[in-house]
Structure formats: C-alpha cells, structure tokens
Design an enzyme around this catalytic site. Structure first.
Site, PDB file in Angstrom:
ATOM      1  N   GLU A 141       4.448  -5.131   7.213  1.00 48.43           N
ATOM      2  CA  GLU A 141       3.683  -4.094   7.911  1.00 48.43           C
ATOM      3  C   GLU A 141       4.098  -3.885   9.359  1.00 48.43           C
ATOM      4  O   GLU A 141       4.067  -2.765   9.868  1.00 48.43           O
ATOM      5  CB  GLU A 141       2.174  -4.421   7.870  1.00 48.43           C
ATOM      6  CG  GLU A 141       1.516  -4.250   6.509  1.00 48.43           C
ATOM      7  CD  GLU A 141       1.568  -5.499   5.648  1.00 48.43           C
ATOM      8  OE1 GLU A 141       2.377  -6.419   5.918  1.00 48.43           O
ATOM      9  OE2 GLU A 141       0.782  -5.547   4.684  1.00 48.43           O
ATOM     10  N   ALA A 176       0.861  -1.171   0.000  1.00 46.35           N
ATOM     11  CA  ALA A 176       0.000   0.000   0.000  1.00 46.35           C
ATOM     12  C   ALA A 176       0.903   1.228   0.000  1.00 46.35           C
ATOM     13  O   ALA A 176       2.055   1.166   0.447  1.00 46.35           O
ATOM     14  CB  ALA A 176      -0.878  -0.009   1.232  1.00 46.35           C
ATOM     15  N   GLU A 206      -0.589  -9.313  -0.685  1.00 44.51           N
ATOM     16  CA  GLU A 206      -2.020  -9.558  -0.445  1.00 44.51           C
ATOM     17  C   GLU A 206      -2.810  -9.505  -1.750  1.00 44.51           C
ATOM     18  O   GLU A 206      -3.732 -10.299  -1.968  1.00 44.51           O
ATOM     19  CB  GLU A 206      -2.551  -8.533   0.570  1.00 44.51           C
ATOM     20  CG  GLU A 206      -1.944  -8.750   1.954  1.00 44.51           C
ATOM     21  CD  GLU A 206      -2.230  -7.618   2.928  1.00 44.51           C
ATOM     22  OE1 GLU A 206      -1.850  -6.458   2.629  1.00 44.51           O
ATOM     23  OE2 GLU A 206      -2.844  -7.874   3.978  1.00 44.51           O
ATOM     24  N   GLY A 266       0.579  -5.020   0.909  1.00 47.21           N
ATOM     25  CA  GLY A 266      -0.588  -5.044   0.030  1.00 47.21           C
ATOM     26  C   GLY A 266      -0.303  -5.681  -1.326  1.00 47.21           C
ATOM     27  O   GLY A 266      -1.211  -6.199  -1.971  1.00 47.21           O
TER      28      GLY A 266
HETATM   29  C1  HXC Z   1       4.993   4.482  -1.136  1.00 50.03           C
HETATM   30  C2  HXC Z   1       6.910   3.530  -1.983  1.00 50.03           C
HETATM   31  C3  HXC Z   1       6.556   2.274  -1.445  1.00 50.03           C
HETATM   32  C4  HXC Z   1       5.320   2.184  -0.739  1.00 50.03           C
HETATM   33  C5  HXC Z   1       8.444   2.063  -2.446  1.00 50.03           C
HETATM   34  N1  HXC Z   1       8.093   3.352  -2.596  1.00 50.03           N
HETATM   35  N2  HXC Z   1       7.530   1.390  -1.753  1.00 50.03           N
HETATM   36  N3  HXC Z   1       6.142   4.619  -1.826  1.00 50.03           N
HETATM   37  N4  HXC Z   1       4.584   3.317  -0.612  1.00 50.03           N
HETATM   38  N5  HXC Z   1       4.886   1.030  -0.215  1.00 50.03           N
HETATM   39  C6  HXC Z   1       8.826   4.409  -3.277  1.00 50.03           C
HETATM   40  C7  HXC Z   1      10.053   4.840  -2.480  1.00 50.03           C
HETATM   41  O1  HXC Z   1       9.673   5.766  -1.492  1.00 50.03           O
HETATM   42  C8  HXC Z   1      10.903   5.459  -3.560  1.00 50.03           C
HETATM   43  O2  HXC Z   1      10.419   6.751  -3.852  1.00 50.03           O
HETATM   44  C9  HXC Z   1      10.615   4.577  -4.775  1.00 50.03           C
HETATM   45  O3  HXC Z   1       9.363   3.936  -4.506  1.00 50.03           O
HETATM   46  C10 HXC Z   1      11.669   3.508  -4.980  1.00 50.03           C
HETATM   47  O4  HXC Z   1      11.809   2.776  -3.763  1.00 50.03           O
HETATM   48  P1  HXC Z   1      13.220   2.610  -2.997  1.00 50.03           P
HETATM   49  O5  HXC Z   1      12.916   2.367  -1.579  1.00 50.03           O
HETATM   50  O6  HXC Z   1      14.143   3.719  -3.329  1.00 50.03           O
HETATM   51  O7  HXC Z   1      13.745   1.270  -3.693  1.00 50.03           O
HETATM   52  P2  HXC Z   1      14.735   0.187  -3.069  1.00 50.03           P
HETATM   53  O8  HXC Z   1      15.841   0.839  -2.302  1.00 50.03           O
HETATM   54  O9  HXC Z   1      15.090  -0.708  -4.213  1.00 50.03           O
HETATM   55  O10 HXC Z   1      13.863  -0.638  -2.011  1.00 50.03           O
HETATM   56  C11 HXC Z   1      12.757  -1.396  -2.425  1.00 50.03           C
HETATM   57  C12 HXC Z   1      11.888  -1.812  -1.211  1.00 50.03           C
HETATM   58  C13 HXC Z   1      11.519  -0.542  -0.396  1.00 50.03           C
HETATM   59  C14 HXC Z   1      12.647  -2.791  -0.319  1.00 50.03           C
HETATM   60  C15 HXC Z   1      10.643  -2.507  -1.768  1.00 50.03           C
HETATM   61  O11 HXC Z   1      10.995   0.438  -1.305  1.00 50.03           O
HETATM   62  C16 HXC Z   1      10.472  -0.797   0.648  1.00 50.03           C
HETATM   63  O12 HXC Z   1      10.798  -1.317   1.691  1.00 50.03           O
HETATM   64  N6  HXC Z   1       9.246  -0.350   0.394  1.00 50.03           N
HETATM   65  C17 HXC Z   1       8.169  -0.443   1.383  1.00 50.03           C
HETATM   66  C18 HXC Z   1       7.678  -1.862   1.509  1.00 50.03           C
HETATM   67  C19 HXC Z   1       6.562  -1.971   2.528  1.00 50.03           C
HETATM   68  O13 HXC Z   1       6.782  -1.692   3.713  1.00 50.03           O
HETATM   69  N7  HXC Z   1       5.384  -2.365   2.088  1.00 50.03           N
HETATM   70  C20 HXC Z   1       4.230  -2.500   2.983  1.00 50.03           C
HETATM   71  C21 HXC Z   1       3.425  -1.243   2.930  1.00 50.03           C
HETATM   72  S1  HXC Z   1       2.130  -1.283   4.124  1.00 50.03           S
HETATM   73  P3  HXC Z   1      11.413   8.010  -3.982  1.00 50.03           P
HETATM   74  O14 HXC Z   1      10.481   9.152  -4.229  1.00 50.03           O
HETATM   75  O15 HXC Z   1      12.183   8.059  -2.705  1.00 50.03           O
HETATM   76  O16 HXC Z   1      12.267   7.657  -5.177  1.00 50.03           O
HETATM   77  C22 HXC Z   1       0.898  -2.185   3.416  1.00 50.03           C
HETATM   78  C23 HXC Z   1      -0.359  -2.308   4.246  1.00 50.03           C
HETATM   79  C24 HXC Z   1      -1.498  -2.900   3.483  1.00 50.03           C
HETATM   80  O17 HXC Z   1       1.027  -2.664   2.354  1.00 50.03           O
HETATM   81  C25 HXC Z   1      -2.768  -2.791   4.254  1.00 50.03           C
HETATM   82  C26 HXC Z   1      -3.569  -1.578   3.930  1.00 50.03           C
HETATM   83  C27 HXC Z   1      -4.978  -1.617   4.490  1.00 50.03           C
END
Ligand code: HXC
Length: 257
Positions: free
Chosen positions: A131, A65, A111, A108
């Site tokens: 998460e 998400a 999921e 997400g």
């Molecule tokens: C918003 C995101 C994002 C996310 C990545 N980006 N994931 N933006 N939401 N979930 C953005 C980064 O901020 C970055 O933007 C660009 O995408 C590239 O990502 P990087 O982090 O620079 O890439 P990298 O170093 O290769 O790392 C990849 C990664 C990391 C390991 C996947 O991005 C990461 O940990 N992302 C979050 C993963 C996560 O926690 N997902 C769960 C979300 S919570 P900029 O502008 O800086 O270039 C969820 C809850 C669901 O899903 C339930 C809802 C009801």
C-alpha cells in the site's frame, strides 16, 4: 444463491469459497467482499459445515483491494460507504477458516488471509503489503495482524518498503503454517479442513474463540477465559464421547452436542 465474484461448494463437512475475479487477480471490490461475507455466514450458520476453505486461483489468492474502484473516492466515501465492511463479518465467523494461498496475496489479499485461522501456501505464494507504494497504508488489519504474526520488525520492514516475501520466507516468519507444492495445495487444504471438521463442532468453536482471545486480551485475562471455556465443555455429550472413546481404544463418534 447466485454469486458473480466467488464460487462456493461443499464437500463432506467442508465448505469451499473460491475467489473468482480472474480479470483482476481477485482484487477485492465491494461485490466480492459482500458475497464473501454472505457465503461465510451461510456456512457458519450450517451445522453440517465444520470448516471453511478459502482459496483463489493459481495466479492470485487476491492482489489486494480493487485499486480502480478505490482511486476516485473521497475520505468521506471511504468512511460512509466503506466497501470492505463485510471483511469484519468474515473475520468473526465461528467456523475455522483455512486460507489456501497460491500466487499473489498482496495488500487486502494478505490481510484477508490473516483474518483466517490457518494459512497454507503453495510454493508460488507471494505475500506483501504494497500500500505504501500507492500512497496509502494497509487498511484491513495489516498494521495490526502482521506484527502479531511475524513480529514488529519484520512487519515494519514489509509495510514501510512494500516488499513482497515468497512462501519460504513467509513460513520462516510464522505467517504460513506449511508450504506445499502448488499442485498439492487444494488436496492439502482439504485434508486439514476435513481433520478439523471431524471434531466436535461446539468444541472447535470454543477452541477458535479462546485462540482469538489471545490476540485481543492480556495473558491473565485470556487464561481466565480459557479456564471457564474449558470447564463449560464438560457439559457436552462430545466431551464424554471423546474421553470414552480413548478409554475404549476406538475413535470418537461426535454428535456435535
Ligand atoms: C485492481 C488489479 C489489481 C488491484 C491487479 N489488477 N491487481 N485491479 N486492483 N489490486 C488487474 C490489473 O490492473 C490487470 O488488469 C489485471 O489485474 C492483471 O494484472 P497485471 O498487473 O497485468 O498482472 P502482473 O503483471 O502479473 O502483475 C501482478 C501484480 C500487479 C504484481 C500483482 O497486478 C500488482 O502490483 N497489483 C497491485 C497490487 C497492490 O498494490 N495491491 C494493494 C492494493 S491496496 P488489466 O485490465 O490491465 O488487464 C489495498 C489496500 C487495502 O489492498 C486496504 C483497503 C481499506
């Protein structure tokens, strides 16, 4: 229809949906989720589409998400203007959906893959529910679908630690049906989707509905449901055609009736 965060196309009887927010690793925001639900319902309403493939980019199926969109929300906001409602509609399409996953399928994103019927993975795929690291828990089905897919203990480890698993581990765990070299992912997904799309559409719907019942009901109820659906299929031309084709040693020519 003009979409901004997904790409859609059809090839033969297969409908393709490609998540397309390259600047955010396909993070699911409200626009993307609305578009995804809209595109999937349009394919679902179209008898010329017998299977849907959902994919992302080489780097990410979806990294979860959209954290930046969610961060400032109140608990009331999340309840009243849930940006992810479209995922429920997506998870209920009657048409089978093949998820073709390369790169990250996190939170997400994992999921979303689990709302699909078949998950094919590139050898680059990574699955996880991170998460807990963000101070929340999975909110789009992860605590329910992951244990059903990989068993309670593996799911608990993944959800409680936030650890990612690679494609090989996901296949061993039963989340992924097959791992293929990244370069072959879309071709393999197309083959699987074409195979499904060549079958009788009402029979495919029936098979998916009965399979889904296995996730929702007791075995006794599910077996009763299966028996009823099975009997009902003998009203279709395609049942007669499928069995006649076997007797005549030829391949079936289904009319989806
Ligand atoms: C918003 C995101 C994002 C996310 C990545 N980006 N994931 N933006 N939401 N979930 C953005 C980064 O901020 C970055 O933007 C660009 O995408 C590239 O990502 P990087 O982090 O620079 O890439 P990298 O170093 O290769 O790392 C990849 C990664 C990391 C390991 C996947 O991005 C990461 O940990 N992302 C979050 C993963 C996560 O926690 N997902 C769960 C979300 S919570 P900029 O502008 O800086 O270039 C969820 C809850 C669901 O899903 C339930 C809802 C009801």
């Amino acid at each position: 229809t003009e979409y901004t965060s997904i790409l859609t196309s059809t090839r033969g009887r297969v409908g393709w949906i490609t998540l397309h927010r390259p600047e955010a690793l396909n993070a699911l925001n409200s626009t993307l989720v609305d578009e995804l639900a809209h595109a999937a319902s349009a394919f679902d309403a179209d008898d010329a589409v017998g299977c849907i493939v959902l994919t992302g980019s080489e780097k990410a199926f979806a990294a979860g998400a959209d954290i930046k969109e969610m961060e400032g929300k109140s608990s009331r906001d999340m309840a009243m203007q849930n940006p992810f409602v479209g995922l429920e509609a997506f998870s209920r399409v009657r048409t089978p959906v093949v998820a073709a996953v390369a790169g990250y399928a996190l939170g997400g994103g994992c999921e979303l893959a689990m709302t699909c019927d078949i998950i094919l993975a590139a050898d680059t795929a990574r699955f996880g529910q991170p998460e807990i690291t963000l101070g929340v828990i999975p909110g789009l089905g992860g605590t329910q679908r992951l244990p059903r897919a990989v068993g309670y203990y593996k799911a608990a480890e993944l959800v409680l630690t936030g650890r990612m698993m690679d494609a090989a581990e996901a296949e061993r765990a039963g989340l992924v049906s097959r791992v293929v070299p990244a370069a072959d992912l879309l071709a393999e997904a197309e083959k699987v989707a074409e195979t499904i799309a060549a079958k009788s559409l009402p029979v495919v719907y029936a098979a998916k509905e009965a399979l889904r019942a296995s996730l929702e009901t007791t075995a006794a109820e599910g077996l009763r449901f299966e028996k009823q659906v099975f009997s009902s299929l003998f009203a279709l031309d395609d049942q007669k055609e499928g069995m006649a084709a076997f007797r005549e040693k030829r391949s079936a020519n289904f009319t989806h009736r």
